[in-house]
Design an enzyme around this catalytic site. Structure first.
Site, PDB file in Angstrom:
ATOM      1  N   GLU A  41      -1.607  -5.471   8.607  1.00 59.21           N
ATOM      2  CA  GLU A  41      -0.804  -4.917   9.697  1.00 59.21           C
ATOM      3  C   GLU A  41      -1.448  -5.239  11.043  1.00 59.21           C
ATOM      4  OE1 GLU A  41      -0.034  -0.749   9.014  1.00 59.21           O
ATOM      5  OE2 GLU A  41       0.881  -1.139   7.053  1.00 59.21           O
ATOM      6  N   ASP A  96       0.840  -1.204   0.000  1.00 62.73           N
ATOM      7  CA  ASP A  96       0.000   0.000   0.000  1.00 62.73           C
ATOM      8  C   ASP A  96       0.876   1.255   0.000  1.00 62.73           C
ATOM      9  OD1 ASP A  96       0.875  -0.197   2.593  1.00 62.73           O
ATOM     10  OD2 ASP A  96      -1.086   0.111   3.533  1.00 62.73           O
ATOM     11  N   SER A  97       2.205   1.073   0.060  1.00 64.60           N
ATOM     12  CA  SER A  97       3.126   2.188  -0.173  1.00 64.60           C
ATOM     13  C   SER A  97       2.878   2.792  -1.556  1.00 64.60           C
ATOM     14  CB  SER A  97       4.580   1.727  -0.032  1.00 64.60           C
ATOM     15  OG  SER A  97       4.800   0.541  -0.770  1.00 64.60           O
ATOM     16  N   GLU A 150       9.128  -4.343  10.721  1.00 61.57           N
ATOM     17  CA  GLU A 150       9.571  -3.053  10.192  1.00 61.57           C
ATOM     18  C   GLU A 150      10.096  -2.159  11.312  1.00 61.57           C
ATOM     19  OE1 GLU A 150       6.989  -1.009   7.438  1.00 61.57           O
ATOM     20  OE2 GLU A 150       8.264   0.789   7.452  1.00 61.57           O
TER      21      GLU A 150
HETATM   22  O1  KIV Z   1       3.474  -1.164   1.667  1.00 62.50           O
HETATM   23  C1  KIV Z   1       4.655  -1.535   1.705  1.00 62.50           C
HETATM   24  O2  KIV Z   1       5.480  -1.194   0.837  1.00 62.50           O
HETATM   25  C2  KIV Z   1       5.059  -2.397   2.809  1.00 62.50           C
HETATM   26  C3  KIV Z   1       6.526  -2.709   2.932  1.00 62.50           C
HETATM   27  C4  KIV Z   1       7.208  -1.555   3.542  1.00 62.50           C
HETATM   28  C5  KIV Z   1       6.768  -3.959   3.699  1.00 62.50           C
HETATM   29  O3  KIV Z   1       4.261  -2.787   3.588  1.00 62.50           O
END
Ligand code: KIV
Length: 276
Positions: free
Chosen positions: A120, A49-50, A186
Site C-alpha cells: 500500500e 491481508d483482508s 480502492e
Molecule cells: O486485502 C485485500 O483484500 C485487498 C483488496 C481489497 C484489494 O487489498
C-alpha cells in the site's frame, strides 16, 4: 492452442500487457478450496491481508503478520493452476526501509511461490518499489483507500475527492514510474479512476472505483455473502452462502435434537452385506 496444450498462469509482465484490453478479473482467496473454485475464472488471485478481518475476526488489517500471509499464501498456491498469485505485504513488513521490504517481499515469494507482492502507498513508497523491482520482486501497488492507514486516513472514507484528486493522480504516476506492473485503486470517485486509467501505462484494478478500470477485484467472502459483518457500497453480492450455511446449521441442530439424524442411510449394520 492445441486440445492438449495446458494453459499456464500469467506472469506480472503478461498482466501489464493487458493494459486497455479485455478487463482483468481478480478475487481474493485465503484457502485451497476457494482458490480451486475461482482458479479458472481469474487472471490473478490476491492473498489479501483482508484475511485478518475475514477469517480471523480481527477489527482491521493492522494485526496481520508475515506468518499469517505465508500460511494462507501456501494454502492458496495449492489450489491454483492457471491464475497468477499475488500476496499482500502486511502492515509493518515494508514501510521502514527498502531493505526491510526486500527481505520480507523475497521471503513471501520464496515461501509461497507467489509471482508478485502487493503493498500500500503512492509517492512515499516509490523508492521502495523501485528497489524491489530492480531486485526481482514484482510489485502491485494499492492507492486510494489504503486500509493499513485507516488510523491516519480517519476511517474507510472515499479518497481523492476535490483537491485530493491531484494527489491521487501523482501517487498513480509515481508508482507506475517506479515500476509496478499494476495498481489497485480502492474507493475513489469513478471519474478520477477513469482519468488515472487514461493517464498511466499500466493496468488499474478497481475496487469501489470504475467499470472503466483495466480490471476489477473483490474480497471473495464479501461477494459470496459469507462475510456479513458489514457490506460496503461497492460490493455486489453474487451469492448468499452465509444465509445458506446458517440455514443448514439450524436444520442439522433440529434433526439431531429430534433424533432424525443420522437416518438409516447414514449408519452401519453390524455385518457387511454378502458380496455375490
Ligand atoms: O486485502 C485485500 O483484500 C485487498 C483488496 C481489497 C484489494 O487489498
Amino acid at each position: 492452442m492445441s486440445a492438449t496444450a495446458k494453459k499456464k498462469a500469467p506472469m506480472p509482465d503478461d498482466i501489464r500487457a493487458r493494459k486497455g484490453g479485455e478487463p482483468l478479473v481478480s478475487l481474493t482467496a485465503y484457502t485451497t478450496q476457494m482458490a480451486e473454485l475461482m482458479d479458472a475464472h481469474c487472471d490473478f488471485v490476491l492473498v489479501g491481508d483482508s484475511v485478518g478481518m475475514v477469517l480471523h475476526g480481527l477489527p482491521s488489517t493492522l494485526g496481520v503478520t508475515m506468518e499469517m500471509m505465508i500460511l494462507h499464501g501456501q494454502a492458496v498456491a495449492r489450489g491454483l493452476k492457471t491464475a497468477m498469485m499475488v500476496v499482500d505485504m502486511p502492515f509493518g513488513s515494508y514501510e521502514e526501509s527498502p531493505e526491510q521490504a526486500f527481505r520480507n517481499g523475497a521471503l513471501l515469494m520464496a515461501e509461497t511461490g507467489a509471482a508478485a507482492v502487493k503493498l500500500e502507498g503512492g509517492r512515499h513508497m516509490a523508492e521502495t518499489i523501485a528497489f524491489l523491482v530492480a531486485r526481482g520482486v514484482p510489485v502491485m501497488a494499492h492507492i486510494g483507500l489504503t486500509p493499513q492507514s485507516i488510523n491516519t486516513l480517519g476511517g474507510y472514507k472515499v479518497q481523492g475527492r476535490g483537491d485530493a484528486a491531484a494527489e491521487l493522480m501523482a501517487d498513480a504516476q509515481a508508482v507506475a514510474e517506479a515500476g509496478v506492473f499494476s495498481v489497485v485503486l480502492e474507493k475513489v470517485p469513478a471519474n478520477l479512476a477513469d482519468e488515472v486509467t487514461a493517464a498511466i501505462a499500466i493496468p488499474t484494478i478497481g475496487i469501489g472505483a470504475s467499470a472503466g478500470c483495466d480490471g476489477q477485484i473483490l474480497v471473495v467472502d464479501d461477494m459470496i455473502g459469507m462475510f456479513t459483518a458489514f457490506k460496503a457500497k461497492f460490493v455486489k453480492r453474487y451469492a448468499n452462502l452465509g444465509e445458506q450455511a446458517e440455514a443448514a446449521f439450524a436444520d442439522y441442530a433440529r434433526e439431531v435434537r429430534a433424533r432424525e439424524f443420522p437416518a438409516a442411510e447414514h449408519i452401519f449394520a453390524d455385518q457387511a452385506p454378502e458380496k455375490k
